[in-house]
Each structure stands twice: as C-alpha cells, then as structure tokens.
Design a protein around this motif. Structure first.
Motif, PDB file in Angstrom:
ATOM      1  N   GLY A   1     -27.051  44.327   3.150  1.00 21.63           N
ATOM      2  CA  GLY A   1     -25.792  43.624   3.380  1.00 21.63           C
ATOM      3  C   GLY A   1     -24.829  44.410   4.255  1.00 21.63           C
ATOM      4  N   LYS A   2     -25.194  45.644   4.587  1.00 16.55           N
ATOM      5  CA  LYS A   2     -24.385  46.482   5.479  1.00 16.55           C
ATOM      6  C   LYS A   2     -25.122  46.636   6.799  1.00 16.55           C
ATOM      7  N   ARG A   3     -24.383  46.896   7.889  1.00 17.57           N
ATOM      8  CA  ARG A   3     -25.006  46.881   9.208  1.00 17.57           C
ATOM      9  C   ARG A   3     -25.364  48.261   9.758  1.00 17.57           C
ATOM     10  N   SER A   4     -24.859  49.348   9.208  1.00 15.81           N
ATOM     11  CA  SER A   4     -25.156  50.655   9.802  1.00 15.81           C
ATOM     12  C   SER A   4     -25.692  51.624   8.763  1.00 15.81           C
ATOM     13  N   LEU A   5     -26.465  52.572   9.221  1.00 14.63           N
ATOM     14  CA  LEU A   5     -27.014  53.589   8.322  1.00 14.63           C
ATOM     15  C   LEU A   5     -25.912  54.437   7.709  1.00 14.63           C
ATOM     16  N   LYS A   6     -24.881  54.726   8.491  1.00 12.24           N
ATOM     17  CA  LYS A   6     -23.783  55.577   8.005  1.00 12.24           C
ATOM     18  C   LYS A   6     -23.036  54.943   6.836  1.00 12.24           C
ATOM     19  N   ALA A   7     -23.041  53.605   6.770  1.00 19.65           N
ATOM     20  CA  ALA A   7     -22.318  52.914   5.705  1.00 19.65           C
ATOM     21  C   ALA A   7     -23.096  52.869   4.390  1.00 19.65           C
ATOM     22  N   LEU A   8     -24.348  53.287   4.410  1.00 13.82           N
ATOM     23  CA  LEU A   8     -25.190  53.184   3.224  1.00 13.82           C
ATOM     24  C   LEU A   8     -24.998  54.377   2.293  1.00 13.82           C
ATOM     25  N   ASP A   9     -25.071  54.116   0.985  1.00 11.30           N
ATOM     26  CA  ASP A   9     -25.141  55.241   0.054  1.00 11.30           C
ATOM     27  C   ASP A   9     -26.613  55.650  -0.069  1.00 11.30           C
ATOM     28  N   LYS A  10     -26.912  56.686  -0.828  1.00 18.41           N
ATOM     29  CA  LYS A  10     -28.290  57.200  -0.862  1.00 18.41           C
ATOM     30  C   LYS A  10     -29.270  56.189  -1.458  1.00 18.41           C
TER      31      LYS A  10
ATOM     32  N   GLY B   1     -39.111  53.826  15.479  1.00 18.60           N
ATOM     33  CA  GLY B   1     -39.677  53.848  16.822  1.00 18.60           C
ATOM     34  C   GLY B   1     -41.179  53.631  16.828  1.00 18.60           C
ATOM     35  N   ARG B   2     -41.891  54.262  15.898  1.00 17.39           N
ATOM     36  CA  ARG B   2     -43.342  54.128  15.849  1.00 17.39           C
ATOM     37  C   ARG B   2     -43.766  52.724  15.436  1.00 17.39           C
ATOM     38  N   ILE B   3     -43.041  52.125  14.496  1.00 13.45           N
ATOM     39  CA  ILE B   3     -43.380  50.767  14.059  1.00 13.45           C
ATOM     40  C   ILE B   3     -43.022  49.763  15.153  1.00 13.45           C
ATOM     41  N   SER B   4     -41.898  49.976  15.821  1.00 12.89           N
ATOM     42  CA  SER B   4     -41.447  49.044  16.862  1.00 12.89           C
ATOM     43  C   SER B   4     -42.434  48.922  18.017  1.00 12.89           C
TER      44      SER B   4
ATOM     45  N   GLY C   1     -36.971  43.218  15.271  1.00 13.74           N
ATOM     46  CA  GLY C   1     -35.646  42.692  15.573  1.00 13.74           C
ATOM     47  C   GLY C   1     -34.675  43.831  15.815  1.00 13.74           C
ATOM     48  N   GLU C   2     -33.405  43.523  15.709  1.00 17.36           N
ATOM     49  CA  GLU C   2     -32.376  44.546  15.891  1.00 17.36           C
ATOM     50  C   GLU C   2     -32.266  45.405  14.632  1.00 17.36           C
ATOM     51  N   ARG C   3     -32.031  46.678  14.835  1.00 19.07           N
ATOM     52  CA  ARG C   3     -31.942  47.621  13.728  1.00 19.07           C
ATOM     53  C   ARG C   3     -30.846  47.213  12.745  1.00 19.07           C
ATOM     54  N   GLU C   4     -29.676  46.830  13.264  1.00 20.08           N
ATOM     55  CA  GLU C   4     -28.552  46.467  12.400  1.00 20.08           C
ATOM     56  C   GLU C   4     -28.885  45.254  11.534  1.00 20.08           C
ATOM     57  N   GLU C   5     -29.582  44.281  12.126  1.00 16.70           N
ATOM     58  CA  GLU C   5     -29.953  43.079  11.379  1.00 16.70           C
ATOM     59  C   GLU C   5     -30.986  43.403  10.302  1.00 16.70           C
TER      60      GLU C   5
END
Length: 135
Positions: free
Chosen positions: A32-41, A12-15, A21-25
């Motif tokens: 290579g993944k589109r959501s934060l929940k799909a990411l490992d640590k 939010g602060r950088i935006s 652009g879009e967060r997912e992109e």
C-alpha cells in the motif's frame, strides 16, 4: 549485501526474464506504500518474500547464502566432478564447460539448469572411470 542492495539486485535479475511493471506499483500492490524508504522492516520483508518467490520460480536466488545454498552446492559438485577427472584447473574447466553448455555465466545459471548439468557431469565422470579401467 544488505539494505536495499539485495532488493535492487534481485529486481534487476528478475526483470530481465519477466516484466514486473513499475517498481513503485509492485511495492504498492503488496504494502500500500509506493517507496522502499517508506516501508518498515516487516513490510520490506513482505516485499522481499514476494520478490524471492517470483525469482525462485525462474531459478534466481537473492545472491545470499540463505537462498542460494542449494544452487551453490550443485556448482561445487560439478567442480568436484572435474577434480575427479583430474583436470589441472578443475574450477576453471568446470566453469568454461558449464558456460559453453548454457551460454550463461556460471554463477548466474539457474538451479534447474544446474541440476541438468550435474547429471551430465556425473555421466562424464562414469565414462572417464570406465575408460581408466579399460572398458
């Protein structure tokens, strides 16, 4: 702050200063993944490193001690300078002065601006001390 709170706060602060652009992109471009929940640590750390790098180019930290230690040190030095000039409420006066100079909230002032302000406040201290000595 923990979990995704740091990401969303920094995003939010950088935006406000740069179109990312879009967060997912943005996430997909790094992992290579589109959501934060799909990411490992490890992937999340990679996204945060990139976002932090972009933020630091604008003087924006993550809001955590690890990244904002230098900016907070500069803020403390400005406040210390106001203590040296014997202001009754040095913290309040330093914040008001800095906000008037930059038109930003004291805790949101980027490190580059803080560096300029500390130079000015050092000069004010020297002028104050010279006045006390009667020069």
């Amino acid at each position: 702050m923990s979990g995704f709170k740091i990401f969303f706060s920094l995003w939010g602060r950088i935006s406000k200063q740069r179109d990312l652009g879009e967060r997912e992109e943005f996430i997909e471009g790094i992992t290579g993944k589109r959501s934060l929940k799909a990411l490992d640590k490890w992937e999340y750390a990679k996204v945060m490193d990139e976002l932090t790098r972009i933020g630091q180019s604008f003087g924006i930290g993550t809001g955590t001690k690890r990244w904002d230690a230098k900016a907070n040190g500069i803020r403390r030095r400005i406040i210390s300078n106001f203590h040296q000039m014997n202001y009754g409420d040095a913290v309040k006066e330093a914040k008001v002065w800095a906000e008037k100079q930059t038109k930003m909230d004291f805790n949101e002032i980027p490190q580059a601006e803080l560096s300029k302000l500390v130079g000015v406040s050092d000069k004010l201290v020297r002028q104050y001390e010279a006045k006390l000595r009667g020069k």
